[in-house]
Motif scaffolding. Structure first.
Motif, mmCIF file in Angstrom:
data_model
loop_
_atom_site.group_PDB
_atom_site.id
_atom_site.type_symbol
_atom_site.label_atom_id
_atom_site.label_comp_id
_atom_site.label_asym_id
_atom_site.label_seq_id
_atom_site.Cartn_x
_atom_site.Cartn_y
_atom_site.Cartn_z
ATOM 1 N N UNK A 26 0.751 -1.302 -0.006
ATOM 2 C CA UNK A 26 -0.038 -0.082 0.117
ATOM 3 C C UNK A 26 0.797 1.286 -0.059
ATOM 4 N N UNK A 27 2.012 1.094 0.050
ATOM 5 C CA UNK A 27 3.209 2.401 0.253
ATOM 6 C C UNK A 27 2.882 3.075 -0.975
ATOM 7 N N UNK A 28 2.788 4.306 -0.985
ATOM 8 C CA UNK A 28 2.704 5.576 -2.166
ATOM 9 C C UNK A 28 3.712 5.213 -3.130
ATOM 10 N N UNK A 29 4.888 4.975 -2.603
ATOM 11 C CA UNK A 29 6.047 4.579 -3.422
ATOM 12 C C UNK A 29 5.930 3.489 -4.408
ATOM 13 N N UNK A 30 5.540 2.360 -3.759
ATOM 14 C CA UNK A 30 5.150 0.926 -4.327
ATOM 15 C C UNK A 30 4.013 1.153 -5.421
ATOM 16 N N UNK A 31 3.130 1.849 -5.034
ATOM 17 C CA UNK A 31 1.784 2.160 -5.844
ATOM 18 C C UNK A 31 2.148 2.675 -7.308
ATOM 19 N N UNK A 32 3.071 3.699 -6.971
ATOM 20 C CA UNK A 32 3.409 4.665 -8.050
ATOM 21 C C UNK A 32 4.486 3.753 -9.096
ATOM 22 N N UNK A 33 5.243 2.924 -8.533
ATOM 23 C CA UNK A 33 6.036 2.335 -9.309
ATOM 24 C C UNK A 33 5.040 1.205 -10.181
ATOM 25 N N UNK A 34 4.237 0.556 -9.549
ATOM 26 C CA UNK A 34 3.188 -0.365 -10.107
ATOM 27 C C UNK A 34 2.425 0.226 -11.222
ATOM 28 N N UNK A 35 1.994 1.512 -10.866
ATOM 29 C CA UNK A 35 1.240 2.251 -12.028
ATOM 30 C C UNK A 35 1.946 2.383 -13.325
ATOM 31 N N UNK A 36 3.337 2.499 -13.141
ATOM 32 C CA UNK A 36 4.191 2.761 -14.234
ATOM 33 C C UNK A 36 4.149 1.562 -15.049
ATOM 34 N N UNK A 37 4.666 0.434 -14.358
ATOM 35 C CA UNK A 37 4.702 -0.813 -14.897
ATOM 36 C C UNK A 37 3.094 -1.527 -15.569
ATOM 37 N N UNK A 38 2.041 -0.820 -15.224
ATOM 38 C CA UNK A 38 0.859 -1.306 -15.786
ATOM 39 C C UNK A 38 0.770 -0.952 -17.245
ATOM 40 N N UNK A 39 1.585 0.121 -17.520
ATOM 41 C CA UNK A 39 1.505 0.775 -19.085
ATOM 42 C C UNK A 39 1.983 -0.341 -20.051
ATOM 43 N N UNK A 40 3.144 -1.061 -19.431
ATOM 44 C CA UNK A 40 3.788 -1.738 -20.305
ATOM 45 C C UNK A 40 4.083 -3.321 -20.198
ATOM 46 N N UNK A 41 3.231 -3.838 -19.005
ATOM 47 C CA UNK A 41 3.798 -5.430 -18.595
ATOM 48 C C UNK A 41 2.917 -5.970 -17.884
ATOM 49 N N UNK A 42 2.838 -6.953 -17.807
ATOM 50 C CA UNK A 42 1.989 -7.950 -16.963
ATOM 51 C C UNK A 42 2.694 -8.714 -15.951
ATOM 52 N N UNK A 43 2.349 -9.261 -14.978
ATOM 53 C CA UNK A 43 3.203 -10.026 -13.652
ATOM 54 C C UNK A 43 2.271 -10.933 -12.932
ATOM 55 N N UNK A 44 3.137 -11.829 -12.586
ATOM 56 C CA UNK A 44 2.708 -12.884 -11.301
ATOM 57 C C UNK A 44 3.421 -12.639 -10.102
ATOM 58 N N UNK A 45 2.738 -13.072 -9.053
ATOM 59 C CA UNK A 45 3.588 -12.917 -7.715
ATOM 60 C C UNK A 45 3.495 -14.137 -7.028
ATOM 61 N N UNK A 46 4.268 -14.461 -6.190
ATOM 62 C CA UNK A 46 3.945 -15.389 -5.122
ATOM 63 C C UNK A 46 4.538 -14.971 -3.812
ATOM 64 N N UNK A 47 3.888 -14.891 -2.645
ATOM 65 C CA UNK A 47 4.181 -14.674 -1.348
ATOM 66 C C UNK A 47 4.174 -15.982 -0.337
ATOM 67 N N UNK A 48 5.249 -16.168 0.092
ATOM 68 C CA UNK A 48 5.240 -17.353 1.103
ATOM 69 C C UNK A 48 6.201 -17.113 2.244
#
Length: 97
Positions: A73-95
């Motif tokens: 939820x951090x604003x810096x993370x959200x800003x980075x994610x917004x940039x990547x949404x324009x040109x990529x897709x991704x998958x995640x795993x949290x364990x």
């Protein structure tokens, strides 16, 4: 501890050399200095040219579920994610580890 892995695939026709893509990679590289919940951070371009390979990866760790939520939820993370949404897709795993 929780490991947070993310694999990014650039969209068709997008090159890692594009300015917006380089800016997105830089935005992720700066997160460890901005988000105190990050206990470990690696991000890099993939060197494999196999057809099933993803293009960019993040390997990070946080203390617990609350820290993962704060990171996400951090604003810096959200800003980075917004940039990547324009040109990529991704998958995640949290364990836990």
């Amino acid at each position: 501890m929780i490991r947070h892995l993310v694999l990014f695939k650039l969209n068709e026709g997008v090159s890692r050399d594009e300015e917006r893509v380089q800016a997105g990679a830089k935005a992720f590289a700066e997160l460890p200095g901005l988000i105190p919940e990050l206990e470990f951070w690696e991000s890099a371009w993939n060197v494999s040219d196999r057809p099933i390979a993803y293009d960019f990866a993040i390997n990070s760790a946080v203390a617990d579920a609350d820290a993962l939520k704060a990171y996400a939820e951090h604003p810096a993370h959200q800003a980075a994610v917004t940039q990547w949404r324009e040109f990529a897709t991704w998958v995640i795993a949290d364990y836990p580890f």
